[in-house]
Design a protein around this motif. Structure first.
Motif, PDB file in Angstrom:
ATOM      1  N   MET A   1       0.859  -1.223  -0.254  1.00  0.00           N
ATOM      2  CA  MET A   1       0.178  -0.031   0.239  1.00  0.00           C
ATOM      3  C   MET A   1       1.209   1.094  -0.005  1.00  0.00           C
ATOM      4  SD  MET A   1      -3.279  -0.579   1.578  1.00  0.00           S
ATOM      5  CE  MET A   1      -2.861  -1.305   3.463  1.00  0.00           C
ATOM      6  N   PRO A   2       0.697   2.278  -0.837  1.00  0.00           N
ATOM      7  CA  PRO A   2       1.758   3.199  -1.049  1.00  0.00           C
ATOM      8  C   PRO A   2       0.806   3.852   0.321  1.00  0.00           C
ATOM      9  CG  PRO A   2       0.105   3.113  -2.833  1.00  0.00           C
ATOM     10  CD  PRO A   2      -0.346   1.839  -1.909  1.00  0.00           C
ATOM     11  N   PRO A   3       1.766   4.957   1.201  1.00  0.00           N
ATOM     12  CA  PRO A   3       1.271   5.799   2.186  1.00  0.00           C
ATOM     13  C   PRO A   3       0.340   6.398   2.082  1.00  0.00           C
ATOM     14  CG  PRO A   3       3.269   6.683   1.402  1.00  0.00           C
ATOM     15  CD  PRO A   3       3.294   5.549   0.222  1.00  0.00           C
ATOM     16  N   ILE A   4      -0.367   7.219   0.837  1.00  0.00           N
ATOM     17  CA  ILE A   4      -1.740   7.239   0.390  1.00  0.00           C
ATOM     18  C   ILE A   4      -3.129   7.308   0.892  1.00  0.00           C
ATOM     19  CG2 ILE A   4      -1.661   8.351  -1.745  1.00  0.00           C
ATOM     20  CD1 ILE A   4      -2.587  10.904  -1.468  1.00  0.00           C
ATOM     21  N   VAL A   5      -3.141   5.375   0.433  1.00  0.00           N
ATOM     22  CA  VAL A   5      -3.761   4.442   0.424  1.00  0.00           C
ATOM     23  C   VAL A   5      -3.906   4.008   1.662  1.00  0.00           C
ATOM     24  CG1 VAL A   5      -5.044   2.468   0.371  1.00  0.00           C
ATOM     25  CG2 VAL A   5      -3.389   3.967  -1.819  1.00  0.00           C
ATOM     26  N   ALA A   6      -2.101   3.869   2.810  1.00  0.00           N
ATOM     27  CA  ALA A   6      -2.254   3.078   3.472  1.00  0.00           C
ATOM     28  C   ALA A   6      -3.230   4.746   4.842  1.00  0.00           C
ATOM     29  CB  ALA A   6      -0.823   3.270   4.394  1.00  0.00           C
ATOM     30  N   ARG A   7      -2.765   5.742   4.484  1.00  0.00           N
ATOM     31  CA  ARG A   7      -2.962   6.799   5.676  1.00  0.00           C
ATOM     32  C   ARG A   7      -4.356   6.634   5.536  1.00  0.00           C
ATOM     33  NH1 ARG A   7      -2.993   9.233   9.730  1.00  0.00           N
ATOM     34  NH2 ARG A   7      -3.820  11.105   9.859  1.00  0.00           N
TER      35      ARG A   7
END
Length: 126
Positions: free
Chosen positions: A93-99
């Motif tokens: 998961m990229p950071p934007i999705v993980a967030r």
């Protein structure tokens, strides 16, 4: 002059790649997962759950954005898969999705892996 929707010229469409690997179906969405594109991913995931696929790994590495509609697609797929005795694993998961997963608490209901290889090697029950 028709300018379309605000921000439309900056929106990147969603592509969805489906392949088999290590006894799993790997779904790899790439681009922006939002209310404009979620149906494409929903269709691919539903086909997997309807076919009785026991293990679905979603490779999130290509996602650039995910809104609440996209999150709801992932959550609904998890429910469908678990009702059929299967599982959904999320990977890379990229950071934007993980967030967004963290903010909404959705990360608590998914099995999340740092890498795709880790997800493919994990036992089905994890």
């Amino acid at each position: 002059m028709d300018r379309g929707m605000p921000g439309e010229k900056y929106r990147r469409g969603l592509t969805v790649d489906v392949r088999r690997a290590a006894g799993s179906v790997v779904i790899a969405p790439a681009g922006e997962l939002d209310h404009h594109s979620a149906e494409k991913l929903r269709t691919a995931l539903h086909e997997c759950t309807a076919a009785g696929e026991a293990r679905i790994v979603i490779d999130c590495s290509g996602l650039e954005f995910c809104d609440s509609t996209g999150l709801n697609v992932l959550l609904a797929t998890r429910v469908e898969a678990e009702e059929a005795g299967g599982a959904v694993h999320l990977a890379e998961m990229p950071p934007i999705v993980a967030r967004i997963m963290e903010i909404t608490g959705a990360n608590a209901v998914f099995t999340v892996h740092e890498t795709l290889d880790e997800a493919l090697g994990a036992p089905s029950g994890d």
